[in-house]
Design an enzyme around this catalytic site. Structure first.
Site, short mmCIF file in Angstrom:
data_model
loop_
_atom_site.label_atom_id
_atom_site.label_comp_id
_atom_site.label_asym_id
_atom_site.label_seq_id
_atom_site.Cartn_x
_atom_site.Cartn_y
_atom_site.Cartn_z
N HIS A 147 21.52 -118.63 -49.06
CA HIS A 147 21.15 -120.11 -48.51
C HIS A 147 19.66 -120.30 -48.37
O HIS A 147 19.34 -120.77 -47.17
CB HIS A 147 22.11 -120.84 -47.65
N HIS A 206 34.50 -117.21 -36.72
CA HIS A 206 33.07 -118.11 -37.17
C HIS A 206 33.85 -118.66 -38.60
O HIS A 206 33.93 -118.04 -39.76
CB HIS A 206 32.14 -117.24 -37.48
N GLU A 209 31.83 -120.21 -41.21
CA GLU A 209 31.24 -120.20 -42.31
C GLU A 209 31.68 -119.52 -43.55
O GLU A 209 32.38 -118.80 -43.04
CB GLU A 209 29.37 -119.79 -41.98
N ASP A 244 30.84 -117.64 -45.68
CA ASP A 244 30.65 -116.13 -46.03
C ASP A 244 31.91 -115.35 -45.30
O ASP A 244 32.21 -114.05 -45.84
CB ASP A 244 29.52 -115.51 -45.93
N HIS A 268 26.01 -118.94 -34.18
CA HIS A 268 25.05 -120.07 -34.64
C HIS A 268 25.79 -121.20 -34.90
O HIS A 268 24.94 -122.15 -35.21
CB HIS A 268 23.81 -119.30 -35.54
N ASP A 277 28.60 -113.13 -36.49
CA ASP A 277 27.21 -112.82 -36.88
C ASP A 277 26.27 -112.27 -35.98
O ASP A 277 25.27 -111.86 -36.44
CB ASP A 277 26.37 -114.30 -37.51
N TYR A 329 17.02 -111.11 -39.85
CA TYR A 329 18.26 -112.03 -39.50
C TYR A 329 18.22 -112.81 -38.32
O TYR A 329 18.46 -113.96 -38.17
CB TYR A 329 19.48 -110.83 -39.28
N HIS A 382 28.12 -108.73 -40.51
CA HIS A 382 27.26 -108.37 -41.68
C HIS A 382 26.66 -107.30 -41.22
O HIS A 382 26.12 -106.73 -40.23
CB HIS A 382 25.89 -109.37 -41.94
FE1 FEO Z 1 27.04 -117.92 -40.12
FE2 FEO Z 1 27.63 -114.94 -41.58
O1 FEO Z 1 27.98 -116.81 -41.63
#
Ligand code: FEO
Length: 404
Positions: free
Chosen positions: A27, A81, A83, A85, A148, A167, A195, A228
């Site tokens: 993104h 989370h 999001e 991903d 976040h 994250d 990051y 991640h």
């Molecule tokens: Fe906030 Fe890895 O997504």
């Protein structure tokens, strides 16, 4: 069910995520080393999946799960989370494994319902302090709102001292090594900083709160498992300390010079400004905008105390690349910065004034009114540019001394 294998992390916990070797734009954040989407399987009496992966990587995750157990044996799914991903593959995962229960935070439940337009909402919500009985093990939830996203939470597996941090403490880094101590420390520092800068910097006050909360809870953490990048097992204290330092953004002897140039004049001024900052004792990174991605600029700003921005004036405004950069870094809310602005112009020369306003909007303390020059800078203009660098550098050094 595929060629992929899970990686055993502890007696009962497995990594069952996916490696995205080819992603270079997350993104808008440049991911030169790719990324991973980490999902974790807890082989408790009630087998539990913590998070899923980005939608195209569903088969890879399922294959890794199948190397440990039949996916249909999974009884519980936890979404730390929302999001995409980490939840893109969630609907299909639920259809395939048919778990008894799906858990998310209250805000997570709302986000998942909104994302997927679920009519029969499968999610049970949990709050900070809630505990989930996995049979022979216990999963404890800690909400981390706005770290976040509003839905964010972390989960702690008490018996194995594993913190699943979504994250938090992550980085975009593809690779076949799963543990921090198998990867070069310099690479880890850079990717973790990039990051933090691009994802967490605006929420630094909340990061301070989270770190204080973790300390107060006195959680024993043997394994820190983000969504991640590598799993932390040997350098847990180090990454927690780095996050503490980045959240503080204390003044340091480092400066960022960010600029674009049309015919080389603002570029020449940028080199003179850089010399002035060096004269004052700072380490400087010059970042020409056509050669530097804005997400790398963010990573540098996180360890800078001074920001000096240069732009030509075009059609009465700052240059488009400079406007894009200022818009992006302004949203990241870097703190405790000093700075200045400069630029060359042909007719009206509004850029420096506009940049000063944008820097003040970011609460950057300006050393002076900045410096602009018409057309090509002569010796006097280059000397004045160098003086601007010296003024900003002196202000930065004074702030550092106050904090020494
Ligand atoms: Fe906030 Fe890895 O997504």
């Amino acid at each position: 069910m595929g060629v992929y294998e899970a990686v055993r992390l502890t007696e009962k916990v497995y990594w069952v995520g996916a490696i995205d070797w080819s992603i270079r734009d997350f993104h808008g954040y440049s991911t030169g080393r790719g990324s991973t989407y980490n999902a974790y399987l807890i082989m408790a009496e009630k087998p539990t999946l913590v998070d899923t992966v980005k939608k195209p990587f569903l088969d890879e995750m399922m294959s890794r799960i199948a190397s440990v157990t039949d996916p249909e044996n999974i009884e519980i799914v936890v979404s730390n989370h929302s999001e995409m991903d980490h939840t893109g593959a969630l609907p299909e995962t639920l259809r395939t494994i048919k778990p008894n229960k799906v858990y998310a935070s209250t805000m997570g439940g709302k986000a998942l319902k909104a994302h997927f337009h679920w009519k029969d909402d499968p999610v049970d919500t949990v709050s900070s302090g809630d505990e989930l009985d996995l049979g022979d093990m216990t999963l404890k939830f800690i909400e981390t709102r706005m770290l976040h996203w509003p839905d964010s939470m972390v989960s702690y597996l008490e018996e194995e001292k594993v913190l699943f941090s979504q994250d938090g403490f992550g980085m975009h880094l593809a690779g076949t090594r799963r543990f921090d101590d198998e990867i070069d420390k310099g690479v880890l520092e850079f990717e973790a900083r990039k990051y933090y800068a691009n994802i967490l910097m605006p929420f630094s006050p909340l990061v301070k709160g989270l770190l204080a909360n973790l300390k107060k809870m006195d959680l024993e953490i043997d394994l820190l498992c983000p969504d991640h990048g590598p799993v932390w097992r040997s350098r847990i204290d180090w990454i927690l300390e780095l996050w503490g330092k980045w959240a503080q953004q204390t003044p340091c002897r480092r400066a960022s010079v960010i600029y674009d140039t049309m015919w080389g004049s603002t570029g020449a001024m940028a080199r003179a400004v850089t010399q002035g900052l060096v004269d004052a004792g700072l380490t400087v990174r010059m970042m020409p905008l056509r050669q530097t991605h804005i997400s790398d600029i963010a990573a540098e700003l996180l360890i800078s105390s001074a920001i000096v921005v240069g732009s030509p004036t075009i059609n009465g405004r700052i240059f488009p690349s400079v406007a894009e950069c200022m818009n992006y870094i302004g949203g990241l809310k870097p703190a405790n910065m000093v700075g200045g602005a400069f630029g060359s112009y042909g007719w009206s020369g509004e850029a420096v004034k506009e940049l000063n306003g944008l820097l003040e909007g970011m609460k950057v303390e300006l050393a002076d009114e900045g410096f602009r020059t018409m057309y090509v800078p002569d010796e006097d203009a280059l000397a004045a540019s160098r003086d601007l660098g010296r003024s900003v550098g002196k202000l930065a050094m004074d702030k550092c001394r106050e904090n020494d």
